[in-house]
Motif scaffolding. Structure first.
Motif, short mmCIF file in Angstrom:
data_model
loop_
_atom_site.label_atom_id
_atom_site.label_comp_id
_atom_site.label_asym_id
_atom_site.label_seq_id
_atom_site.Cartn_x
_atom_site.Cartn_y
_atom_site.Cartn_z
N PRO A 51 8.07 -38.58 19.47
CA PRO A 51 9.53 -38.47 19.27
C PRO A 51 9.93 -38.85 17.84
O PRO A 51 9.41 -39.79 17.26
CB PRO A 51 10.10 -39.48 20.27
N GLY A 52 10.83 -38.09 17.26
CA GLY A 52 11.33 -38.35 15.93
C GLY A 52 10.59 -37.60 14.83
O GLY A 52 11.00 -37.64 13.68
N VAL A 53 9.51 -36.92 15.16
CA VAL A 53 8.76 -36.15 14.17
C VAL A 53 9.33 -34.73 14.15
O VAL A 53 9.32 -34.04 15.16
CB VAL A 53 7.25 -36.11 14.48
N SER A 54 9.82 -34.34 12.98
CA SER A 54 10.37 -32.97 12.88
C SER A 54 9.23 -31.98 12.60
O SER A 54 8.18 -32.34 12.07
CB SER A 54 11.39 -32.90 11.75
N TRP A 55 9.50 -30.71 12.97
CA TRP A 55 8.50 -29.68 12.70
C TRP A 55 8.30 -29.51 11.20
O TRP A 55 7.20 -29.23 10.73
CB TRP A 55 8.90 -28.36 13.36
N GLY A 56 9.35 -29.69 10.44
CA GLY A 56 9.23 -29.58 8.99
C GLY A 56 8.28 -30.60 8.42
O GLY A 56 7.43 -30.28 7.59
N ASP A 57 8.42 -31.86 8.89
CA ASP A 57 7.50 -32.90 8.43
C ASP A 57 6.07 -32.63 8.89
O ASP A 57 5.12 -32.84 8.14
CB ASP A 57 7.96 -34.28 8.92
N ALA A 58 5.93 -32.18 10.12
CA ALA A 58 4.59 -31.91 10.66
C ALA A 58 3.91 -30.79 9.87
O ALA A 58 2.72 -30.89 9.53
CB ALA A 58 4.68 -31.55 12.14
N ILE A 59 4.66 -29.74 9.55
CA ILE A 59 4.10 -28.63 8.79
C ILE A 59 3.80 -29.06 7.36
O ILE A 59 2.76 -28.71 6.80
CB ILE A 59 5.04 -27.41 8.84
N ALA A 60 4.68 -29.84 6.77
CA ALA A 60 4.44 -30.34 5.40
C ALA A 60 3.19 -31.20 5.37
O ALA A 60 2.36 -31.08 4.46
CB ALA A 60 5.65 -31.13 4.91
N TRP A 61 3.02 -32.08 6.37
CA TRP A 61 1.82 -32.93 6.43
C TRP A 61 0.57 -32.08 6.59
O TRP A 61 -0.45 -32.33 5.94
CB TRP A 61 1.92 -33.95 7.55
N ALA A 62 0.62 -31.07 7.43
CA ALA A 62 -0.54 -30.19 7.62
C ALA A 62 -0.91 -29.49 6.32
O ALA A 62 -2.09 -29.40 5.97
CB ALA A 62 -0.25 -29.16 8.71
N ALA A 63 0.10 -29.02 5.59
CA ALA A 63 -0.16 -28.33 4.32
C ALA A 63 -0.73 -29.29 3.27
O ALA A 63 -1.74 -28.99 2.62
CB ALA A 63 1.12 -27.69 3.81
N VAL A 64 -0.11 -30.44 3.12
CA VAL A 64 -0.56 -31.41 2.11
C VAL A 64 -1.96 -31.91 2.43
O VAL A 64 -2.85 -31.93 1.57
CB VAL A 64 0.43 -32.60 2.03
N SER A 65 -2.20 -32.30 3.68
CA SER A 65 -3.52 -32.82 4.03
C SER A 65 -4.58 -31.73 3.95
O SER A 65 -5.71 -31.99 3.54
CB SER A 65 -3.50 -33.48 5.41
#
Length: 101
Positions: A51-65
């Protein structure tokens, strides 16, 4: 028609790959986590179901990592090849076809 002769990748080069990749992976993970915390102020969103994790943050983390892991893999492969060359005096045979890292 002549058969194409297989060229084996040297065993030392194959051993150097994990020897370089494992510490590189650990460093990349720590750097990525700390960079995310420095920029966003929160831990990286490694699980988008939390809860509280946005799809934008999740996608950004996937791209950066993903980018950082790819760069780390390249650095580890380069380090393995350079170490092999320093130890043996020659570039590892078949290094392009069989990445060490």
């Amino acid at each position: 028609m002549a058969k194409k002769q297989k060229v084996k990748t040297p065993a030392l080069y194959k051993l150097l790959g994990p020897a370089m990749a494992i510490p590189t992976g650990i460093v990349v993970k720590k750097v990525a986590d700390q960079a995310w915390i420095a920029v966003k102020g929160t831990p990286p969103p490694k699980n988008p179901d939390v809860p509280g994790v946005s799809w934008g943050d999740a996608i950004a983390w996937a791209a950066v990592s993903g980018v950082l892991v790819a760069v780390g893999r390249l650095l580890a492969a380069q380090g393995a090849a350079k170490t092999y060359t320093a130890l043996t005096g020659k570039f590892p045979t078949n290094a392009n076809a069989d990445s060490a890292a």
